[in-house]
Design a protein around this motif. Structure first.
Motif, PDB file in Angstrom:
ATOM      1  N   THR A 171       0.856  -1.190   0.000  1.00 25.90           N
ATOM      2  CA  THR A 171       0.000   0.000   0.000  1.00 25.90           C
ATOM      3  C   THR A 171       0.888   1.234   0.000  1.00 25.90           C
ATOM      4  O   THR A 171       2.116   1.131  -0.101  1.00 25.90           O
ATOM      5  CB  THR A 171      -0.941  -0.004   1.229  1.00 25.90           C
ATOM      6  N   ASP A 172       0.269   2.409   0.093  1.00 28.27           N
ATOM      7  CA  ASP A 172       1.051   3.637   0.232  1.00 28.27           C
ATOM      8  C   ASP A 172       0.572   4.388   1.464  1.00 28.27           C
ATOM      9  O   ASP A 172      -0.402   4.010   2.112  1.00 28.27           O
ATOM     10  CB  ASP A 172       0.955   4.510  -1.031  1.00 28.27           C
ATOM     11  N   ARG A 173       1.271   5.462   1.784  1.00 26.74           N
ATOM     12  CA  ARG A 173       0.990   6.155   3.037  1.00 26.74           C
ATOM     13  C   ARG A 173      -0.391   6.796   3.048  1.00 26.74           C
ATOM     14  O   ARG A 173      -1.077   6.773   4.073  1.00 26.74           O
ATOM     15  CB  ARG A 173       2.085   7.198   3.304  1.00 26.74           C
ATOM     16  N   ASP A 174      -0.815   7.341   1.924  1.00 27.74           N
ATOM     17  CA  ASP A 174      -2.141   7.973   1.872  1.00 27.74           C
ATOM     18  C   ASP A 174      -3.251   6.963   2.127  1.00 27.74           C
ATOM     19  O   ASP A 174      -4.207   7.234   2.863  1.00 27.74           O
ATOM     20  CB  ASP A 174      -2.353   8.645   0.511  1.00 27.74           C
ATOM     21  N   GLU A 175      -3.122   5.785   1.521  1.00 29.25           N
ATOM     22  CA  GLU A 175      -4.153   4.757   1.704  1.00 29.25           C
ATOM     23  C   GLU A 175      -4.133   4.233   3.137  1.00 29.25           C
ATOM     24  O   GLU A 175      -5.189   3.983   3.728  1.00 29.25           O
ATOM     25  CB  GLU A 175      -3.923   3.606   0.723  1.00 29.25           C
ATOM     26  N   PRO A 194       9.641   9.152   4.397  1.00 29.45           N
ATOM     27  CA  PRO A 194       8.442   9.194   3.555  1.00 29.45           C
ATOM     28  C   PRO A 194       7.507   8.021   3.787  1.00 29.45           C
ATOM     29  O   PRO A 194       6.471   7.914   3.133  1.00 29.45           O
ATOM     30  CB  PRO A 194       9.019   9.164   2.133  1.00 29.45           C
ATOM     31  N   ASP A 195       7.870   7.146   4.727  1.00 28.02           N
ATOM     32  CA  ASP A 195       7.126   5.906   4.944  1.00 28.02           C
ATOM     33  C   ASP A 195       6.358   5.868   6.258  1.00 28.02           C
ATOM     34  O   ASP A 195       5.652   4.896   6.522  1.00 28.02           O
ATOM     35  CB  ASP A 195       8.087   4.711   4.917  1.00 28.02           C
ATOM     36  N   GLY A 196       6.488   6.906   7.088  1.00 23.63           N
ATOM     37  CA  GLY A 196       5.988   6.802   8.451  1.00 23.63           C
ATOM     38  C   GLY A 196       4.710   7.553   8.743  1.00 23.63           C
ATOM     39  O   GLY A 196       4.375   8.545   8.089  1.00 23.63           O
ATOM     40  N   LEU A 197       3.978   7.052   9.744  1.00 21.97           N
ATOM     41  CA  LEU A 197       2.787   7.698  10.276  1.00 21.97           C
ATOM     42  C   LEU A 197       2.875   7.667  11.794  1.00 21.97           C
ATOM     43  O   LEU A 197       3.157   6.612  12.379  1.00 21.97           O
ATOM     44  CB  LEU A 197       1.512   6.974   9.826  1.00 21.97           C
ATOM     45  N   ILE A 198       2.625   8.802  12.437  1.00 24.44           N
ATOM     46  CA  ILE A 198       2.675   8.894  13.893  1.00 24.44           C
ATOM     47  C   ILE A 198       1.258   9.012  14.434  1.00 24.44           C
ATOM     48  O   ILE A 198       0.485   9.870  13.983  1.00 24.44           O
ATOM     49  CB  ILE A 198       3.507  10.109  14.345  1.00 24.44           C
ATOM     50  N   LEU A 199       0.901   8.162  15.394  1.00 25.96           N
ATOM     51  CA  LEU A 199      -0.424   8.234  16.008  1.00 25.96           C
ATOM     52  C   LEU A 199      -0.554   9.539  16.803  1.00 25.96           C
ATOM     53  O   LEU A 199       0.341   9.883  17.578  1.00 25.96           O
ATOM     54  CB  LEU A 199      -0.651   7.044  16.932  1.00 25.96           C
ATOM     55  N   ASN A 200      -1.656  10.234  16.598  1.00 25.69           N
ATOM     56  CA  ASN A 200      -1.864  11.496  17.297  1.00 25.69           C
ATOM     57  C   ASN A 200      -2.241  11.301  18.758  1.00 25.69           C
ATOM     58  O   ASN A 200      -2.057  12.191  19.585  1.00 25.69           O
ATOM     59  CB  ASN A 200      -2.960  12.319  16.606  1.00 25.69           C
TER      60      ASN A 200
END
Length: 436
Positions: A171-175, A194-200
């Motif tokens: 998948t990609d980060r947007d999806e 460019p691969d990471g997402l941090i939980l808010n």
């Protein structure tokens, strides 16, 4: 669970952690696995209370000593309630004791001492205790980071972010962000990786479809950056010399578009037991785990790879000092002797791993440490002993690695103060084409 039962459980669990050298999270998991009757709210309260005590151990121990209380989990728990929750002694005695699962009642000495706790002169607390660090580590950090040691130690009182690495093979980060939003889980894209997402906000997402289906893995942004600095490409042969659970191997496999081969080595078979199942979820079949001895007994096993590998990644065993926001107990278990032992182990691993690097190839050395003895000094010593290698400045690799912003250093050397990630170090060392 009643308040008294919760408190008793927290004190008991804290005692187990203090009596052992293994990380606190392992004890927390085992404790509640054996007590499935505890509800989610009870588990959360007990866990958060225990970790608060661990983060404030320096302060709590100093207060206990100042009040002539016996050092230990009971006193730490009592002082935590009085000092951080503003609970007076009478409320403490009535609400947090009693019942079949409660602790033994407060003694008269404890009542008297706790009644004086809020009157202590906190300004007289030694700096290392106020910073919640062992004195020798505080001194070490003051010497290494003279301009911001206090801020650095204070940053360890904060919780580390929960960060995901999105698996680009699926998948990609947007999806991935959209899938999380469907379940009301808000995240913020990492600014450098460019691969990471941090939980808010904090929450347990370990069973979320994103992880269950291999669309993402839990991985701190610093480790994601380090993997990208390896500059791997599809079709390459790569060695992950200290593979552990395989997180770095999976990141490298994604960057290689699952083309090539990754030899994942470790001396501990148990640590590597989940690599194959994690690889299947991630839809990659290029990772080959192999248990090695870490000694001269590996000579025959590794002989076919000698001077053949374009990229050898060494994520070396270390103090883990960069991750102490997640494992606050571990800074109290580290000793000067253990740190010395680790530097010797790191030197040996670097030397053994370097034999596998092909001419023109690169040796990537990484730790989750903030100590120069495990980082810059190790690289300096290695380069002196191995003139066939030279350092490739991270600043030259940054943009090509697809990383955001800029970086000016020769080595990647991060602390939680930089942008909130774990402390982490990475050096990229290139072998001359003149050496076979």
């Amino acid at each position: 669970m009643t308040p008294s039962a919760r408190f008793a459980a927290a004190v008991e669990l804290l005692g187990f952690i203090e009596a052992a050298s293994t990380p606190a999270d392992q004890h927390v998991t085992a404790y509640f696995r054996a007590r499935r009757y505890a509800g989610s709210k009870d588990r959360r309260w007990v866990s958060e209370f225990v970790y608060r005590c661990l983060r404030h151990k320096g302060e709590l121990d100093w207060c206990a000593e100042s009040l002539a209380l016996e050092l230990g989990s009971r006193s730490a728990g009592l002082l935590s309630l009085v000092l951080f929750d503003d609970i007076d002694v009478s409320t403490l005695a009535s609400d947090y004791f009693g019942g079949s699962h409660g602790l033994a009642e407060l003694s008269s000495g404890e009542q008297q001492a706790l009644g004086s706790a809020t009157s202590l002169d906190m300004s007289s607390m030694p700096p290392h205790a106020a910073a919640n660090f062992p004195e020798w580590i505080s001194d070490l950090l003051q010497a290494q980071y003279p301009e911001n040691a206090s801020s650095l130690m204070a940053s360890y009182q904060q919780r580390a972010p929960v960060t995901l690495r999105v698996n680009s093979l699926k998948t990609d980060r947007d999806e991935a962000q959209r899938l999380l939003a469907v379940d009301d889980i808000e995240v913020t894209p990492t600014t450098i990786s460019p691969d990471g997402l941090i939980l808010n906000s904090r929450g347990n997402i370990s069973r979320h479809q994103l992880l269950d289906q291999g669309l993402a893995e839990m991985q701190d942004e610093a480790a994601q950056i380090s993997a990208r600095l390896a500059d791997v490409h599809p079709g390459m042969q790569v060695v992950d010399f200290c593979a552990g659970g395989g997180g770095k191997s999976l990141a490298l496999a994604a960057l290689m578009q699952s083309q090539g081969k990754i030899h994942a080595f470790d001396i501990n078979a148990r640590r590597m037991r989940d690599i194959k199942s994690r690889s299947r979820r991630a839809t990659t079949d290029i990772i080959e785990p192999l248990v090695i001895s870490g000694s001269d007994n590996d000579v025959e096993l590794l002989e076919p790879l000698i001077a053949q590998i374009p990229r050898v990644f060494v994520d070396a065993p270390c103090s883990g000092s960069g991750t102490w926001r997640r494992q606050p107990d571990q800074k109290w278990n580290l000793t000067t002797e253990r740190l010395d032992e680790l530097t010797v182990i790191q030197q040996d691993i670097l030397s053994r791993a370097s034999t596998l690097v092909a001419p023109g190839g690169r040796l990537i050395y990484a730790t989750c440490s903030i100590f120069s003895a495990e980082n810059e000094k190790q690289v300096e010593a290695f380069l002196q002993q191995h003139p066939e290698y030279k350092s490739v400045p991270v600043s030259q690799l940054w943009a090509e690695a697809g990383l955001g912003g800029t970086y000016a250093g020769e080595f990647l050397s991060l602390t939680p103060l930089d942008f909130g990630s774990d402390g982490f170090f990475t050096a990229v060392l290139e072998k001359s084409t003149k050496y076979e």
